[in-house]
Design a protein around this motif. Structure first.
Motif, PDB file in Angstrom:
ATOM      1  N   LEU A   1      39.720  43.875  40.793  1.00 43.91           N
ATOM      2  CA  LEU A   1      39.187  43.093  39.612  1.00 43.91           C
ATOM      3  C   LEU A   1      37.612  42.825  39.782  1.00 43.91           C
ATOM      4  CD1 LEU A   1      41.605  40.267  38.329  1.00 43.91           C
ATOM      5  CD2 LEU A   1      40.457  42.510  37.075  1.00 43.91           C
ATOM      6  N   TYR A   2      37.274  42.425  41.170  1.00 39.66           N
ATOM      7  CA  TYR A   2      35.904  42.143  41.441  1.00 39.66           C
ATOM      8  C   TYR A   2      34.893  43.219  41.549  1.00 39.66           C
ATOM      9  CZ  TYR A   2      37.209  37.308  42.110  1.00 39.66           C
ATOM     10  OH  TYR A   2      37.775  35.928  42.042  1.00 39.66           O
ATOM     11  N   THR A   3      35.630  44.536  41.990  1.00 36.44           N
ATOM     12  CA  THR A   3      34.960  45.688  41.908  1.00 36.44           C
ATOM     13  C   THR A   3      34.928  46.710  41.025  1.00 36.44           C
ATOM     14  OG1 THR A   3      36.719  46.512  43.638  1.00 36.44           O
ATOM     15  CG2 THR A   3      34.905  45.302  44.702  1.00 36.44           C
ATOM     16  N   ASN A   4      35.989  46.761  40.360  1.00 31.15           N
ATOM     17  CA  ASN A   4      36.036  47.649  39.174  1.00 31.15           C
ATOM     18  C   ASN A   4      36.429  49.110  39.865  1.00 31.15           C
ATOM     19  OD1 ASN A   4      36.479  48.886  36.601  1.00 31.15           O
ATOM     20  ND2 ASN A   4      34.131  48.975  36.435  1.00 31.15           N
ATOM     21  N   LYS A   5      37.191  49.158  40.916  1.00 32.39           N
ATOM     22  CA  LYS A   5      37.407  50.234  41.839  1.00 32.39           C
ATOM     23  C   LYS A   5      39.174  50.254  42.085  1.00 32.39           C
ATOM     24  CE  LYS A   5      33.163  50.892  43.964  1.00 32.39           C
ATOM     25  NZ  LYS A   5      32.451  50.924  45.231  1.00 32.39           N
ATOM     26  N   PHE A   6      39.658  51.435  42.477  1.00 31.44           N
ATOM     27  CA  PHE A   6      41.004  51.414  42.628  1.00 31.44           C
ATOM     28  C   PHE A   6      41.044  51.622  44.049  1.00 31.44           C
ATOM     29  CE2 PHE A   6      41.287  52.524  38.368  1.00 31.44           C
ATOM     30  CZ  PHE A   6      42.817  51.764  37.990  1.00 31.44           C
ATOM     31  N   TYR A   7      41.831  50.933  44.702  1.00 31.84           N
ATOM     32  CA  TYR A   7      42.141  51.006  46.359  1.00 31.84           C
ATOM     33  C   TYR A   7      43.392  51.384  46.456  1.00 31.84           C
ATOM     34  CZ  TYR A   7      37.942  48.211  46.190  1.00 31.84           C
ATOM     35  OH  TYR A   7      36.667  47.589  45.803  1.00 31.84           O
ATOM     36  N   PHE A   8      43.734  52.767  47.055  1.00 33.09           N
ATOM     37  CA  PHE A   8      44.759  53.349  47.569  1.00 33.09           C
ATOM     38  C   PHE A   8      45.212  53.227  49.028  1.00 33.09           C
ATOM     39  CE2 PHE A   8      43.530  55.190  43.449  1.00 33.09           C
ATOM     40  CZ  PHE A   8      44.743  55.091  42.562  1.00 33.09           C
ATOM     41  N   PHE A   9      44.169  52.754  49.780  1.00 32.52           N
ATOM     42  CA  PHE A   9      44.310  52.756  51.357  1.00 32.52           C
ATOM     43  C   PHE A   9      44.746  51.518  51.759  1.00 32.52           C
ATOM     44  CE2 PHE A   9      41.883  56.746  50.460  1.00 32.52           C
ATOM     45  CZ  PHE A   9      43.061  57.572  50.991  1.00 32.52           C
ATOM     46  N   LYS A  10      44.839  50.505  50.875  1.00 32.93           N
ATOM     47  CA  LYS A  10      45.187  49.161  51.240  1.00 32.93           C
ATOM     48  C   LYS A  10      46.633  48.831  51.421  1.00 32.93           C
ATOM     49  CE  LYS A  10      43.191  45.532  49.934  1.00 32.93           C
ATOM     50  NZ  LYS A  10      42.404  44.472  49.017  1.00 32.93           N
ATOM     51  N   VAL A  11      47.414  48.703  52.286  1.00 30.97           N
ATOM     52  CA  VAL A  11      48.724  48.490  52.390  1.00 30.97           C
ATOM     53  C   VAL A  11      49.163  47.260  51.506  1.00 30.97           C
ATOM     54  CG1 VAL A  11      50.612  48.059  53.886  1.00 30.97           C
ATOM     55  CG2 VAL A  11      48.717  49.169  54.716  1.00 30.97           C
ATOM     56  N   ASP A  12      48.414  46.390  51.135  1.00 31.17           N
ATOM     57  CA  ASP A  12      48.861  45.169  50.326  1.00 31.17           C
ATOM     58  C   ASP A  12      49.229  45.550  48.853  1.00 31.17           C
ATOM     59  OD1 ASP A  12      48.291  43.700  52.531  1.00 31.17           O
ATOM     60  OD2 ASP A  12      46.521  42.753  51.822  1.00 31.17           O
ATOM     61  N   ASN A  13      48.493  46.679  48.628  1.00 26.72           N
ATOM     62  CA  ASN A  13      48.721  47.069  46.997  1.00 26.72           C
ATOM     63  C   ASN A  13      50.053  47.926  46.873  1.00 26.72           C
ATOM     64  OD1 ASN A  13      46.113  46.093  46.744  1.00 26.72           O
ATOM     65  ND2 ASN A  13      44.981  48.074  46.720  1.00 26.72           N
ATOM     66  N   TYR A  14      50.592  48.171  48.039  1.00 27.67           N
ATOM     67  CA  TYR A  14      51.792  48.995  47.622  1.00 27.67           C
ATOM     68  C   TYR A  14      52.932  47.959  47.814  1.00 27.67           C
ATOM     69  CZ  TYR A  14      49.394  53.279  48.518  1.00 27.67           C
ATOM     70  OH  TYR A  14      48.647  54.507  48.323  1.00 27.67           O
ATOM     71  N   ILE A  15      52.869  46.690  48.140  1.00 27.97           N
ATOM     72  CA  ILE A  15      53.935  45.659  47.995  1.00 27.97           C
ATOM     73  C   ILE A  15      54.525  45.511  46.626  1.00 27.97           C
ATOM     74  CG2 ILE A  15      54.427  43.298  48.357  1.00 27.97           C
ATOM     75  CD1 ILE A  15      52.247  43.301  50.565  1.00 27.97           C
ATOM     76  N   PHE A  16      53.833  45.294  45.532  1.00 33.62           N
ATOM     77  CA  PHE A  16      54.368  45.288  44.228  1.00 33.62           C
ATOM     78  C   PHE A  16      54.954  46.549  43.638  1.00 33.62           C
ATOM     79  CE2 PHE A  16      54.326  45.539  39.661  1.00 33.62           C
ATOM     80  CZ  PHE A  16      54.847  44.307  39.224  1.00 33.62           C
ATOM     81  N   PRO A  17      54.454  47.810  44.059  1.00 35.48           N
ATOM     82  CA  PRO A  17      55.305  48.795  43.435  1.00 35.48           C
ATOM     83  C   PRO A  17      56.517  49.015  44.244  1.00 35.48           C
ATOM     84  CG  PRO A  17      53.035  49.389  43.814  1.00 35.48           C
ATOM     85  CD  PRO A  17      53.102  48.307  44.387  1.00 35.48           C
ATOM     86  N   ILE A  18      56.782  48.708  45.389  1.00 40.20           N
ATOM     87  CA  ILE A  18      57.965  48.760  46.215  1.00 40.20           C
ATOM     88  C   ILE A  18      58.842  47.829  45.832  1.00 40.20           C
ATOM     89  CG2 ILE A  18      58.910  48.518  48.600  1.00 40.20           C
ATOM     90  CD1 ILE A  18      56.446  49.938  49.771  1.00 40.20           C
ATOM     91  N   LEU A  19      58.329  46.561  45.607  1.00 43.31           N
ATOM     92  CA  LEU A  19      59.340  45.471  45.114  1.00 43.31           C
ATOM     93  C   LEU A  19      59.758  45.728  43.912  1.00 43.31           C
ATOM     94  CD1 LEU A  19      57.919  42.190  46.539  1.00 43.31           C
ATOM     95  CD2 LEU A  19      59.948  43.396  47.503  1.00 43.31           C
ATOM     96  N   SER A  20      58.864  46.329  42.847  1.00 40.40           N
ATOM     97  CA  SER A  20      59.373  46.567  41.596  1.00 40.40           C
ATOM     98  C   SER A  20      60.307  47.763  41.439  1.00 40.40           C
ATOM     99  CB  SER A  20      58.153  47.127  40.762  1.00 40.40           C
ATOM    100  OG  SER A  20      57.733  48.416  41.205  1.00 40.40           O
ATOM    101  N   LEU A  21      60.571  48.407  42.536  1.00 41.41           N
ATOM    102  CA  LEU A  21      61.884  49.409  42.567  1.00 41.41           C
ATOM    103  C   LEU A  21      63.142  48.633  42.345  1.00 41.41           C
ATOM    104  CD1 LEU A  21      60.741  51.715  45.438  1.00 41.41           C
ATOM    105  CD2 LEU A  21      60.907  52.343  43.026  1.00 41.41           C
ATOM    106  N   VAL A  22      63.213  47.485  42.814  1.00 49.04           N
ATOM    107  CA  VAL A  22      64.494  46.794  42.666  1.00 49.04           C
ATOM    108  C   VAL A  22      64.671  46.417  41.179  1.00 49.04           C
ATOM    109  CG1 VAL A  22      65.682  44.518  43.073  1.00 49.04           C
ATOM    110  CG2 VAL A  22      64.480  45.869  44.916  1.00 49.04           C
ATOM    111  N   HIS A  23      63.434  46.000  40.362  1.00 48.50           N
ATOM    112  CA  HIS A  23      63.741  45.851  39.252  1.00 48.50           C
ATOM    113  C   HIS A  23      64.110  47.007  38.440  1.00 48.50           C
ATOM    114  CE1 HIS A  23      61.958  42.930  35.908  1.00 48.50           C
ATOM    115  NE2 HIS A  23      63.021  43.739  35.360  1.00 48.50           N
ATOM    116  N   LEU A  24      63.371  48.109  38.623  1.00 49.48           N
ATOM    117  CA  LEU A  24      63.753  49.463  37.926  1.00 49.48           C
ATOM    118  C   LEU A  24      65.112  49.817  37.957  1.00 49.48           C
ATOM    119  CD1 LEU A  24      60.474  51.500  38.991  1.00 49.48           C
ATOM    120  CD2 LEU A  24      61.041  50.519  36.522  1.00 49.48           C
ATOM    121  N   VAL A  25      65.704  49.711  39.331  1.00 49.89           N
ATOM    122  CA  VAL A  25      67.181  49.947  39.433  1.00 49.89           C
ATOM    123  C   VAL A  25      67.901  49.100  38.668  1.00 49.89           C
ATOM    124  CG1 VAL A  25      68.993  50.227  41.498  1.00 49.89           C
ATOM    125  CG2 VAL A  25      66.839  51.030  41.729  1.00 49.89           C
ATOM    126  N   PHE A  26      67.717  47.891  38.743  1.00 48.99           N
ATOM    127  CA  PHE A  26      68.428  46.886  37.907  1.00 48.99           C
ATOM    128  C   PHE A  26      68.204  47.312  36.522  1.00 48.99           C
ATOM    129  CE2 PHE A  26      69.185  42.947  35.529  1.00 48.99           C
ATOM    130  CZ  PHE A  26      70.339  42.651  35.990  1.00 48.99           C
TER     131      PHE A  26
END
Length: 162
Positions: A33-58
């Protein structure tokens, strides 16, 4: 109140809106939000997509069980328990996004992108909507698929043919 919400949001619309908000939030989880850029190499950014897999399967299991008129089972129950934990992550993300949005006035003297407030508000609304839709999905699960029966563990075991 719940019946009014259920009249507006059918179970199909609830699942569809949940799916759309998960996809959008997965993309926005890489956005700074502060930088207006996408960060694909930060490991923290992958936590939500991985956890959302549980929701998608449900969501898929829920759709399948309602469509095929099946009853709830142990794997669905375990998946729902996992989704309870993911719901806590959604709550955390709501609070985190709100705190970030409220910090806007702290950085007035700094260069903040014009997209800060619109994207931040969109993320806040999507996280809140997903959190509410998750609990609405639990309600629809109870209504259409049924409750979980814990005392019925050995009902389908045939000991005579073992």
């Amino acid at each position: 109140m719940l019946s009014t919400i259920k009249r507006v949001f059918s179970w199909k619309l609830t699942l569809l809106l949940s799916l759309i908000s998960i996809v959008l939030l997965n993309v926005l989880s890489f956005y700074g939000l502060y930088t207006n850029k996408f960060y694909f190499f930060k490991v923290d950014n992958y936590i939500f997509p991985i956890l959302s897999l549980v929701h998608l399967v449900f969501l898929y299991v829920m759709w399948f069980k309602i469509r095929e008129r099946e009853l709830s089972d142990v794997p669905m129950r375990n998946l729902e328990y996992g989704l309870y934990i993911v719901s806590l992550v959604y709550l955390f993300k709501i609070i985190e996004t709100l705190i970030t949005l409220l910090s806007y006035s702290d950085y007035e003297n700094h260069l903040i992108p014009v997209t800060f407030l619109p994207i931040g508000i969109l993320m806040f609304v999507l996280y809140t909507m997903l959190f509410v839709l998750t609990f609405l999905t639990y309600s629809y699960r109870k209504q259409f698929v049924g409750t979980y029966v814990f005392d019925d563990r050995n009902q389908h075991i045939d000991t005579w043919n073992s």
